[in-house]
Design an enzyme around this catalytic site. Structure first.
Site, PDB file in Angstrom:
ATOM      1  N   LYS A 161       3.830  80.889   5.403  1.00 10.24           N
ATOM      2  CA  LYS A 161       4.335  82.004   4.841  1.00 10.24           C
ATOM      3  C   LYS A 161       3.648  83.400   5.038  1.00 10.24           C
ATOM      4  O   LYS A 161       2.508  83.349   4.929  1.00 10.24           O
ATOM      5  CB  LYS A 161       4.788  81.654   3.370  1.00 10.24           C
ATOM      6  CG  LYS A 161       5.145  80.203   3.005  1.00 10.24           C
ATOM      7  CD  LYS A 161       6.940  80.254   2.993  1.00 10.24           C
ATOM      8  CE  LYS A 161       7.390  80.842   1.661  1.00 10.24           C
ATOM      9  NZ  LYS A 161       8.698  80.808   1.623  1.00 10.24           N
ATOM     10  N   LYS A 176      10.405  80.789  11.365  1.00 10.58           N
ATOM     11  CA  LYS A 176      10.767  80.149   9.937  1.00 10.58           C
ATOM     12  C   LYS A 176      12.128  80.970   9.487  1.00 10.58           C
ATOM     13  O   LYS A 176      11.869  81.892   8.920  1.00 10.58           O
ATOM     14  CB  LYS A 176       9.905  79.884   8.912  1.00 10.58           C
ATOM     15  CG  LYS A 176      10.455  79.102   7.603  1.00 10.58           C
ATOM     16  CD  LYS A 176       9.414  78.593   6.630  1.00 10.58           C
ATOM     17  CE  LYS A 176      10.034  77.748   5.993  1.00 10.58           C
ATOM     18  NZ  LYS A 176      11.009  78.316   5.020  1.00 10.58           N
TER      19      LYS A 176
HETATM   20  S1  IVH Z   1      11.727  71.946  10.392  1.00  9.85           S
HETATM   21  C1  IVH Z   1      11.477  68.268   7.990  1.00  9.85           C
HETATM   22  N1  IVH Z   1      11.837  74.138  11.631  1.00  9.85           N
HETATM   23  O1  IVH Z   1      12.695  75.924   6.503  1.00  9.85           O
HETATM   24  C2  IVH Z   1      11.523  69.325   8.748  1.00  9.85           C
HETATM   25  N2  IVH Z   1      12.474  74.301   9.453  1.00  9.85           N
HETATM   26  O2  IVH Z   1      10.866  74.435   4.156  1.00  9.85           O
HETATM   27  C3  IVH Z   1      11.765  70.503   8.231  1.00  9.85           C
HETATM   28  N3  IVH Z   1      13.514  76.172   8.553  1.00  9.85           N
HETATM   29  O3  IVH Z   1      14.994  73.797   4.643  1.00  9.85           O
HETATM   30  C4  IVH Z   1      12.614  71.526   8.851  1.00  9.85           C
HETATM   31  N4  IVH Z   1      13.398  77.675  10.382  1.00  9.85           N
HETATM   32  O4  IVH Z   1      15.996  75.008   6.601  1.00  9.85           O
HETATM   33  C5  IVH Z   1      12.120  73.690  10.450  1.00  9.85           C
HETATM   34  N5  IVH Z   1      12.150  76.312  12.937  1.00  9.85           N
HETATM   35  C6  IVH Z   1      12.307  75.505  12.036  1.00  9.85           C
HETATM   36  C7  IVH Z   1      12.791  76.259  10.616  1.00  9.85           C
HETATM   37  C8  IVH Z   1      13.098  75.468   9.555  1.00  9.85           C
HETATM   38  C9  IVH Z   1      13.761  77.444   9.151  1.00  9.85           C
HETATM   39  C10 IVH Z   1      13.911  75.914   7.047  1.00  9.85           C
HETATM   40  C11 IVH Z   1      14.668  74.609   6.970  1.00  9.85           C
HETATM   41  C12 IVH Z   1      13.932  74.058   5.769  1.00  9.85           C
HETATM   42  C13 IVH Z   1      12.763  75.030   5.143  1.00  9.85           C
HETATM   43  C14 IVH Z   1      11.518  74.236   5.152  1.00  9.85           C
END
Ligand code: IVH
Length: 675
Positions: A319, A116
């Site tokens: 998290k 993430k």
């Molecule tokens: S999936 C609807 N994959 O984390 C699907 N998000 O709260 C949502 N993020 O604002 C996104 N790495 O900017 C996804 N491998 C990843 C991610 C990712 C970082 C961020 C993204 C989003 C937040 C989610």
């Protein structure tokens, strides 16, 4: 035969884009830097002579054009959602159970595991293989068009596929990724800032955000931003039906992806690698704040739907637990809040924890300091969990050398010199002087602030200046200021003085709920102020209300009711109200109820949380009331809808627990319009 400029330019573009990819995405350059620069210089030369040959995928655009984009708003083709969170392994299992109930009993799921990334979301659109749009997430529905800035980021392909042997791109492809500032480069950036005596950036995320949203793309070009791309948002054409295959497809097209991506047939096997992935974190050149677990079969995403209008059920963010670090507590300083509360704050030797350098922490109250036995000079453990405010977990007593000092409650207020008191039954200490200059200063600052009376021209500095000059001792004094008072003040030209007086005049006529908010009564925020104003119609009636009267109102509990009665019982508050009245400040609601423009929301109670894309909370509340609805301050079974925006907090969680429907601003408008 020498090629025509058109052919040579096309050839150079292709070569440069390819070498750029080798360098920035594959980390495996095929030519030297000077060779690359020579090719680029040749292309620049041709384009300077034949500007008509500049194409949208020309690598020369990466240097950033000097156009000053006023960011245009663009609507995303689909909602750019967010993720629900899990903080423990059991919460991941609970997520699997929850979604299991929504799927056929025999369905076998497989999953992807991804880091993430802690950066900013960007949405990239390719049409006919060309990058035509780069947008920020914005509110998930609409974002800012930052295309010229995005073009300067070397890992963003200007044309796909980057490699001539890559797959054919769909006619239109919209992908989502995360912009980030690599950590090593971030450390160098701050070193340079320090050396130049300039303020340091708080964290890599902020630095990336500042660079991406810079009005001058040449500035963005100077920052070594990178973009990892992790999902397909929308497409005209064929793409693989699973997350894992889409990741491979995106990689083959030339997008940069973190090396740490994996697929698991079994959730327990996935959970088993979490400690290993967590341990890898300090070695990565980018910040991650957790891991993302996604159901691999994307067809199931539709079936599983979204929670709270924005979080797909088919994915969850795990998290990382709170990060901690040790540092020295150098001193404890005191501040006074607008209620007169004495607040201890710790001054720390700067320490990098949870992605941010921390120099100050709140210490909450003295009981807690004593309980944890935190002493000045101690080595302390500082924690910062996710987005939570950092705090001191406790001291490391083994590190003591005897020079540490116990934190004493000051006998006198450091600002007014008056005795500090602790009212019975309270954990906090207060300055006993209601006219303590610091307390008055904080109250006035709040009184004039945007969420309160919104007095144009009366910011923190001006409040201080007026107090220092002895012109203002309480909120009401603001309303008797004259041009003659202001003109002799430093930095007060006639224009500025007149503007301030106009701002004050406008504030004199603000609605009653704004005045109530501005008074800063404990527990009376914007929503409660609206409720009270609507119920009582004037400050005088409210001031006469008993605790019992107040308890009749929906959303008012005993603490708030007692707080309000106690506030109006204070003689200096009574004087203040009398002075405000004499100064002509409106202390009554407008005649009659607010104009109703419709009744589409009649009988419905709404609770607001988070920041909405276009409406302020007040405006949203006014809109609801104008259509016959009610607005309450807290979520209960009686709540019909929670209206949630960005950064919604515990009210959203509560709504999900109680099964209260959650809508967004667009949903609200739809309810109003479709009635
Ligand atoms: S999936 C609807 N994959 O984390 C699907 N998000 O709260 C949502 N993020 O604002 C996104 N790495 O900017 C996804 N491998 C990843 C991610 C990712 C970082 C961020 C993204 C989003 C937040 C989610």
């Amino acid at each position: 035969m020498t090629p025509t400029p058109t052919d040579r330019a096309a050839d150079l573009r292709e070569q440069l884009n390819y070498h750029n990819y080798r360098y920035f995405v594959l980390n495996d350059p095929a030519i030297s830097d000077p060779e690359y620069d020579a090719l680029l210089a040749e292309l620049e030369q041709i384009e300077a002579e034949h500007p008509e040959l500049i194409t949208p995928d020309s690598p020369t655009l990466r240097a950033g054009s000097d156009l000053q984009p006023e960011f245009r708003k663009v609507r995303h083709p689909r909602l750019i959602g967010s993720l629900s969170k899990a903080f423990t392994e059991d919460e991941i299992r609970a997520w699997r159970e929850r979604i299991g109930k929504l799927l056929p009993p025999d369905v076998r799921l497989d999953y992807t595991l991804e880091p993430k990334l802690d950066g900013l979301s960007v949405v990239l659109t390719y049409e006919g293989g060309l990058l035509t749009l780069g947008a920020t997430r914005g509110d998930g529905i609409t974002g800012d068009d930052v295309t010229p800035n995005v073009r300067t980021i070397p890992s963003v392909p200007l044309r796909i596929p980057v490699h001539p042997d890559g797959p054919r791109p769909p006619a239109r492809l919209v992908v989502r990724g995360e912009v980030f500032y690599p950590l090593a480069a971030f450390a160098r950036l701050n070193e340079a800032q320090r050396a130049a005596d300039l303020p340091e950036f708080i964290n890599p995320r902020n630095a990336a955000s500042g660079a991406l949203k810079n009005k001058d793309p040449r500035e963005t070009a100077r920052r070594p931003l990178k973009v990892f791309v992790y999902s397909i948002v929308d497409v005209d054409g064929e793409v693989p039906p699973t997350q894992w295959d889409q990741l491979q497809f995106l990689k083959a097209l030339g997008f940069l992806e973190p090396a740490e991506m994996a697929r698991f047939d079994d959730l327990e096997a996935l959970i088993a690698v979490i400690p290993e992935w967590t341990a890898r974190r300090p070695r990565l050149d980018y910040e991650i704040d957790g891991l993302v677990i996604k159901v691999n079969d994307l067809r199931l995403w539709e079936e599983l739907g979204v929670v709270g209008n924005k979080n797909p059920r088919a994915a969850i963010a795990y998290k990382f637990p709170a990060e901690e670090a040790t540092t020295k507590l150098l001193d404890v300083k005191f501040s006074i809040g607008r209620t007169g509360v004495l607040k201890p704050g710790g001054v720390l030797e700067p320490v990098f924890v949870g992605g941010t350098t921390i120099t100050n922490v709140m210490l909450h109250n003295f009981d807690q300091i004593a309980e944890k036995d935190i002493r000045i000079g101690d080595t302390v453990i500082v924690k910062r969990a996710g987005d939570v405010i950092p705090y001191i977990e406790g001291p490391v007593p083994e590190e003591r050398d005897g020079s540490e000092r116990v934190v004493e409650v000051p006998a006198m207020c450091p600002f007014s010199g008056d005795p500090v008191i602790r009212p019975e039954g309270m954990v906090d200490y207060f300055c006993s002087n209601p006219y303590c200059p610091e307390r008055v200063f904080r109250s006035l600052e709040f009184f004039a602030s945007r969420g309160a009376l919104d007095i144009e021209g009366l910011g923190t500095q001006t409040v201080k200046q007026l107090m220092d000059a002895g012109l203002v001792r309480d909120e009401a004094d603001i309303f008797s200021l004259t041009l003659d008072d202001l003109l002799p003040l430093e930095r007060f030209a006639r224009k500025k003085a007149e503007n301030l007086l106009a701002g004050i005049e406008a504030a004199r006529h603000r609605p009653l709920d704004r005045v109530l908010t501005a008074l800063g009564i404990e527990g009376v925020g914007e929503i409660m102020a609206g409720t009270l104003a609507g119920h009582f119609g004037s400050i005088e009636t409210l001031a006469r209300a008993t605790v019992d009267d107040l308890l009749q109102i929906e959303g008012v509990g005993p603490t708030i009711a007692e707080g309000i009665v106690a506030w109006f019982a204070e003689p200096f508050h009574q004087q203040l109200i009398a002075k405000l009245k004499a100064a002509g400040v409106r202390l009554e609601a407008e005649q009659g109820a607010p104009v109703a423009v419709g009744d589409s929301l009649a009988g419905k109670t709404f609770v607001l949380t988070g920041t909405l894309p276009t409406l302020s909370r007040e405006e949203a509340a006014a809109l609801i009331k104008a259509h016959g609805g009610k607005v309450a301050g807290s979520v209960s079974k009686k709540t019909d809808y929670v209206l949630a925006g960005e950064n919604a907090g515990s009210k959203l969680t509560k709504a999900e627990e109680l099964g209260v429907p959650v809508i967004d601003e667009a949903g609200l408008r739809q309810m109003i319009e479709s009635a």
